[in-house]
Design a protein around this motif. Structure first.
Motif, PDB file in Angstrom:
ATOM      1  N   PHE A 159      -2.703   4.906 -12.244  1.00  0.00           N
ATOM      2  CA  PHE A 159      -3.352   4.993 -10.939  1.00  0.00           C
ATOM      3  C   PHE A 159      -2.311   5.110  -9.833  1.00  0.00           C
ATOM      4  O   PHE A 159      -2.519   5.797  -8.831  1.00  0.00           O
ATOM      5  CB  PHE A 159      -4.239   3.765 -10.682  1.00  0.00           C
ATOM      6  N   ASN A 160      -1.178   4.450 -10.014  1.00  0.00           N
ATOM      7  CA  ASN A 160      -0.105   4.536  -9.026  1.00  0.00           C
ATOM      8  C   ASN A 160       0.644   5.855  -9.106  1.00  0.00           C
ATOM      9  O   ASN A 160       1.034   6.430  -8.083  1.00  0.00           O
ATOM     10  CB  ASN A 160       0.882   3.369  -9.216  1.00  0.00           C
ATOM     11  N   GLU A 161       0.853   6.348 -10.336  1.00  0.00           N
ATOM     12  CA  GLU A 161       1.662   7.551 -10.527  1.00  0.00           C
ATOM     13  C   GLU A 161       0.857   8.842 -10.418  1.00  0.00           C
ATOM     14  O   GLU A 161       1.360   9.857  -9.935  1.00  0.00           O
ATOM     15  CB  GLU A 161       2.346   7.497 -11.904  1.00  0.00           C
ATOM     16  N   ASN A 162      -0.401   8.830 -10.884  1.00  0.00           N
ATOM     17  CA  ASN A 162      -1.213  10.052 -10.930  1.00  0.00           C
ATOM     18  C   ASN A 162      -2.626   9.786 -10.413  1.00  0.00           C
ATOM     19  O   ASN A 162      -3.606   9.935 -11.155  1.00  0.00           O
ATOM     20  CB  ASN A 162      -1.287  10.588 -12.367  1.00  0.00           C
ATOM     21  N   LEU A 194      -8.641   9.810 -10.716  1.00  0.00           N
ATOM     22  CA  LEU A 194      -9.923   9.909 -10.026  1.00  0.00           C
ATOM     23  C   LEU A 194     -10.788  11.011 -10.621  1.00  0.00           C
ATOM     24  O   LEU A 194     -12.009  10.865 -10.714  1.00  0.00           O
ATOM     25  CB  LEU A 194      -9.709  10.141  -8.535  1.00  0.00           C
ATOM     26  N   MET A 195     -10.169  12.111 -11.043  1.00  0.00           N
ATOM     27  CA  MET A 195     -10.936  13.176 -11.685  1.00  0.00           C
ATOM     28  C   MET A 195     -11.585  12.665 -12.967  1.00  0.00           C
ATOM     29  O   MET A 195     -12.752  12.938 -13.245  1.00  0.00           O
ATOM     30  CB  MET A 195     -10.028  14.361 -11.997  1.00  0.00           C
ATOM     31  N   PHE A 246      -1.462   0.343 -18.709  1.00  0.00           N
ATOM     32  CA  PHE A 246      -1.420   1.804 -18.653  1.00  0.00           C
ATOM     33  C   PHE A 246      -2.230   2.324 -17.465  1.00  0.00           C
ATOM     34  O   PHE A 246      -1.747   3.165 -16.689  1.00  0.00           O
ATOM     35  CB  PHE A 246      -1.973   2.376 -19.964  1.00  0.00           C
ATOM     36  N   MET A 247      -3.457   1.828 -17.300  1.00  0.00           N
ATOM     37  CA  MET A 247      -4.315   2.305 -16.214  1.00  0.00           C
ATOM     38  C   MET A 247      -3.721   1.966 -14.860  1.00  0.00           C
ATOM     39  O   MET A 247      -3.749   2.780 -13.929  1.00  0.00           O
ATOM     40  CB  MET A 247      -5.714   1.701 -16.354  1.00  0.00           C
ATOM     41  N   LEU A 248      -3.172   0.776 -14.725  1.00  0.00           N
ATOM     42  CA  LEU A 248      -2.553   0.377 -13.461  1.00  0.00           C
ATOM     43  C   LEU A 248      -1.385   1.299 -13.120  1.00  0.00           C
ATOM     44  O   LEU A 248      -1.261   1.785 -11.983  1.00  0.00           O
ATOM     45  CB  LEU A 248      -2.079  -1.073 -13.549  1.00  0.00           C
TER      46      LEU A 248
END
Length: 203
Positions: free
Chosen positions: A111-114, A119-120, A106-108
């Protein structure tokens, strides 16, 4: 706890439902109605607590970043031998990821999509595991404790731990593993990597 099924207050129930739906569908594919239905509440209650999908997503990400950060407890300072820090990261990360492997994929993906939303959420987390590891590796390379490019060592360490969980589906398919066999393999990998990092980056 990431999915605390014993929770009873509405806000926590919404977050639990949101985690399940966001992990399954991602931010872009999730509708608030799905989360409300999963939490067994009305849309009005959901908007009362979180106002928007973006706000709810940010809250879920904070929990996920915290969960990943907690994979290495007792950070300590940077004066410890870097191999001890790296072994602590490997052991703690894999041991925890075995129980919640869906977080890594999910995190991977997110990070690519949003990247901006990710980062926020990361900036609001006081357990900045990547920065801690990077600082330790940079210091070790500067004083000769490790040999190589700090960025490459950091990427190698992170990918060795993350990929087997982010790529769980592919690994299970290609290697024809049952769920039990996959978990056994990941436990073996933990021991393998603990030995590997003892010598892999030494001068």
């Amino acid at each position: 706890m990431l999915y605390d099924e014993s929770a009873s207050d509405t806000k926590t129930l919404i977050k639990i439902a949101a985690k399940k739906i966001f992990v399954k569908r991602g931010f872009a594919g999730t509708r608030l109605k799905e989360i409300a239905d999963e939490a067994k509440i009305g849309r009005t209650a959901l908007h009362y607590y979180f106002h928007s999908k973006e706000n709810l997503f940010a809250e879920v990400l904070k929990d996920f970043f915290s969960a990943i950060g907690s994979r290495v407890t007792n950070y300590g300072d940077l004066d410890r031998p870097v191999i001890d820090i790296m072994k602590q990261f490997v052991g703690g990360y894999i041991e925890s990821a075995i129980h919640t492997p869906e977080i890594d994929l999910f995190m991977l993906n997110e990070f690519n999509e949003n990247p901006e939303l990710m980062l926020m959420a990361r900036d609001s987390d006081d357990k900045d595991l990547p920065s801690y590891l990077m600082s330790a590796i940079q210091k070790a390379c500067a004083n000769g404790e490790l040999k190589g490019n700090p960025e490459q060592i950091f990427i190698s360490l992170m990918s060795m731990c993350m990929f087997p969980f982010a790529g769980m589906g592919a690994i299970k398919t290609f290697m024809k593993l049952t769920d039990e066999a996959y978990i056994n393999l990941m436990n073996e990998r933990r021991e393998y990597l603990l030995k590997f990092v003892e010598t892999a980056f030494l001068p």
